[in-house]
Design a protein around this motif. Structure first.
Motif, mmCIF file in Angstrom:
data_model
loop_
_atom_site.group_PDB
_atom_site.id
_atom_site.type_symbol
_atom_site.label_atom_id
_atom_site.label_comp_id
_atom_site.label_asym_id
_atom_site.label_seq_id
_atom_site.Cartn_x
_atom_site.Cartn_y
_atom_site.Cartn_z
ATOM 1 N N TRP A 194 79.739 -72.953 14.512
ATOM 2 C CA TRP A 194 79.531 -71.504 14.457
ATOM 3 C C TRP A 194 80.610 -70.894 13.561
ATOM 4 O O TRP A 194 81.796 -71.211 13.695
ATOM 5 C CB TRP A 194 79.625 -70.926 15.863
ATOM 6 N N PRO A 195 80.248 -69.994 12.652
ATOM 7 C CA PRO A 195 81.243 -69.436 11.727
ATOM 8 C C PRO A 195 82.253 -68.540 12.441
ATOM 9 O O PRO A 195 81.898 -67.727 13.291
ATOM 10 C CB PRO A 195 80.391 -68.634 10.741
ATOM 11 N N ASP A 196 83.521 -68.684 12.070
ATOM 12 C CA ASP A 196 84.576 -67.889 12.684
ATOM 13 C C ASP A 196 84.420 -66.397 12.404
ATOM 14 O O ASP A 196 84.958 -65.561 13.137
ATOM 15 C CB ASP A 196 85.942 -68.350 12.173
ATOM 16 N N SER A 197 83.685 -66.054 11.356
ATOM 17 C CA SER A 197 83.542 -64.646 10.973
ATOM 18 C C SER A 197 82.603 -63.866 11.879
ATOM 19 O O SER A 197 82.584 -62.628 11.832
ATOM 20 C CB SER A 197 83.030 -64.548 9.535
ATOM 21 N N VAL A 198 81.823 -64.554 12.715
ATOM 22 C CA VAL A 198 80.824 -63.886 13.557
ATOM 23 C C VAL A 198 81.291 -63.900 15.013
ATOM 24 O O VAL A 198 81.337 -64.959 15.642
ATOM 25 C CB VAL A 198 79.450 -64.566 13.449
ATOM 26 N N PRO A 199 81.651 -62.742 15.570
ATOM 27 C CA PRO A 199 82.059 -62.712 16.980
ATOM 28 C C PRO A 199 80.901 -63.031 17.897
ATOM 29 O O PRO A 199 79.741 -62.743 17.581
ATOM 30 C CB PRO A 199 82.550 -61.267 17.170
ATOM 31 N N ALA A 200 81.200 -63.631 19.037
ATOM 32 C CA ALA A 200 80.142 -64.021 19.967
ATOM 33 C C ALA A 200 80.602 -63.833 21.403
ATOM 34 O O ALA A 200 81.750 -64.138 21.750
ATOM 35 C CB ALA A 200 79.735 -65.468 19.729
ATOM 36 N N THR A 201 79.686 -63.345 22.218
ATOM 37 C CA THR A 201 79.869 -63.335 23.666
ATOM 38 C C THR A 201 78.937 -64.379 24.257
ATOM 39 O O THR A 201 77.740 -64.389 23.952
ATOM 40 C CB THR A 201 79.534 -61.951 24.260
ATOM 41 N N VAL A 202 79.491 -65.261 25.065
ATOM 42 C CA VAL A 202 78.710 -66.307 25.714
ATOM 43 C C VAL A 202 78.573 -65.959 27.194
ATOM 44 O O VAL A 202 79.572 -65.876 27.909
ATOM 45 C CB VAL A 202 79.375 -67.685 25.545
ATOM 46 N N VAL A 203 77.346 -65.731 27.615
ATOM 47 C CA VAL A 203 77.063 -65.464 29.023
ATOM 48 C C VAL A 203 76.525 -66.746 29.642
ATOM 49 O O VAL A 203 75.486 -67.255 29.219
ATOM 50 C CB VAL A 203 76.034 -64.330 29.184
ATOM 51 N N VAL A 204 77.229 -67.293 30.607
ATOM 52 C CA VAL A 204 76.787 -68.534 31.260
ATOM 53 C C VAL A 204 76.397 -68.220 32.693
ATOM 54 O O VAL A 204 77.080 -67.471 33.393
ATOM 55 C CB VAL A 204 77.888 -69.621 31.202
ATOM 56 N N SER A 205 75.258 -68.736 33.124
ATOM 57 C CA SER A 205 74.790 -68.465 34.479
ATOM 58 C C SER A 205 75.619 -69.237 35.501
ATOM 59 O O SER A 205 76.114 -70.330 35.223
ATOM 60 C CB SER A 205 73.312 -68.850 34.620
ATOM 61 N N GLU A 206 75.768 -68.671 36.685
ATOM 62 C CA GLU A 206 76.511 -69.352 37.736
ATOM 63 C C GLU A 206 75.810 -70.636 38.168
ATOM 64 O O GLU A 206 76.437 -71.670 38.378
ATOM 65 C CB GLU A 206 76.684 -68.427 38.936
ATOM 66 N N LYS A 207 74.476 -70.597 38.266
ATOM 67 C CA LYS A 207 73.735 -71.767 38.753
ATOM 68 C C LYS A 207 73.416 -72.760 37.649
ATOM 69 O O LYS A 207 73.181 -73.938 37.940
ATOM 70 C CB LYS A 207 72.446 -71.295 39.433
#
Length: 311
Positions: A239-252
């Motif tokens: 993934w390119p460092d120039s693109v910010p990302a939020t990763v949402v991971v499910s609890e289950k």
């Protein structure tokens, strides 16, 4: 030492090619076939239609996009010069986002786009196995023909995480940010994990091989044969460092019956986030893999936050 096998239905929802084709074969039954409910905006849209759009219930316009001999359904809720693209999980239609689209449009004023991948919803079926390169091409073609060339916030659930990673790698200048919702991420697909995923879907492949002339069975068999190689390649995508990302991971996680695979899923999300300072990890507490359905308010908040941070 014994281990718990991954829940096959959940695995189908998380895998890319196998998720889509197993759905076609009837192994997964978690989608709907209605158009997304959205509402109109008087604002100017950044997404100029390539052909006259058909007004859908709630205000979105349907645009049929041509790419490599097949047509794809893109739904556009017009807004200002920024664009938010919502990409559905494996086997899901654009309607996966029907409750989020109008709220997102109202909160941001952006143009909001959803679409049906090939073989789903109103989009044409494409013969042969599902290939991530073709899916990326379809998304790029749709955005290009709609006049969207920059300032895109990409939101991707499950299978769409693979599309997002290749899209970001190839065209980082188009993206202002991304929200990856319990998405397939490269660190997960290790040489140790891929055989476990293949084993989890083996019963469906075995059943398909008993009737190999059936079209959907031919696709499932072909995809299963190429799954390991495709995902070893995906494991190497950066993934390119120039693109910010939020990763949402499910609890289950998609592997709620397999603690080992669930741990690997969470570890992969954490590893992805650690690789750059402009990435954030968020846990969707109490949520299954179906985070957009289980925790729509959380998904909406993370999209709004990412959008606001870039504008």
């Amino acid at each position: 030492m014994s281990r718990t096998a991954p829940n096959r239905r959940s695995v189908h929802r998380a895998l890319s090619a196998l998720a889509l084709l197993a759905f076609t074969a009837g192994a997964v039954t978690a989608c709907s076939d209605h158009a997304p409910a959205t509402r109109p905006s008087p604002s100017r849209s950044a997404a100029a239609p390539s052909s006259p759009g058909t007004r859908q219930a709630g205000g979105a316009q349907l645009h049929m996009i041509d790419n490599n001999g097949h047509r794809l359904a893109f739904y556009v809720t017009r807004g200002n010069g920024s664009t938010i693209v919502l990409d559905s999980g494996g086997g899901e239609y654009s309607s996966q986002w029907k409750d989020i689209v109008p709220r997102l449009h109202a909160a941001t004023g952006a143009t909001v786009i959803t679409y049906d991948r090939a073989g789903l919803g109103k989009s044409d079926v494409v013969p042969g196995p599902w290939k991530v390169a073709s899916a990326v091409s379809d998304l790029k073609a749709g955005l290009g023909q709609l006049g969207v060339t920059k300032d895109v916030t990409l939101v991707s659930h499950s299978q769409a995480g693979e599309i997002a990673n290749y899209f970001a790698r190839d065209d980082p200048e188009m993206l202002s940010g991304a929200v990856l919702v319990d998405a397939n991420l490269p660190p997960f697909f290790t040489d140790e994990e891929i055989p476990r995923l293949v084993a989890a879907t083996r019963p469906e492949v075995d059943a398909a091989e008993k009737d190999p002339d059936k079209p959907e069975n031919r696709q499932l068999i072909s995809t299963a044969e190429g799954f390991a190689a495709a995902h070893r390649a995906f494991h190497k995508v950066t993934w390119p460092d120039s693109v910010p990302a939020t990763v949402v991971v499910s609890e289950k996680t998609p592997f709620d019956t397999s603690p080992e695979d669930a741990r690997r899923w969470r570890d992969a999300a954490a590893e992805f986030v650690r690789r750059a300072p402009n990435r954030t990890l968020v846990t969707a507490e109490g949520a299954s893999h179906e985070v957009p359905t289980d925790r729509p308010d959380l998904v909406l908040k993370e999209i709004e936050d990412m959008f606001a941070a870039q504008h």
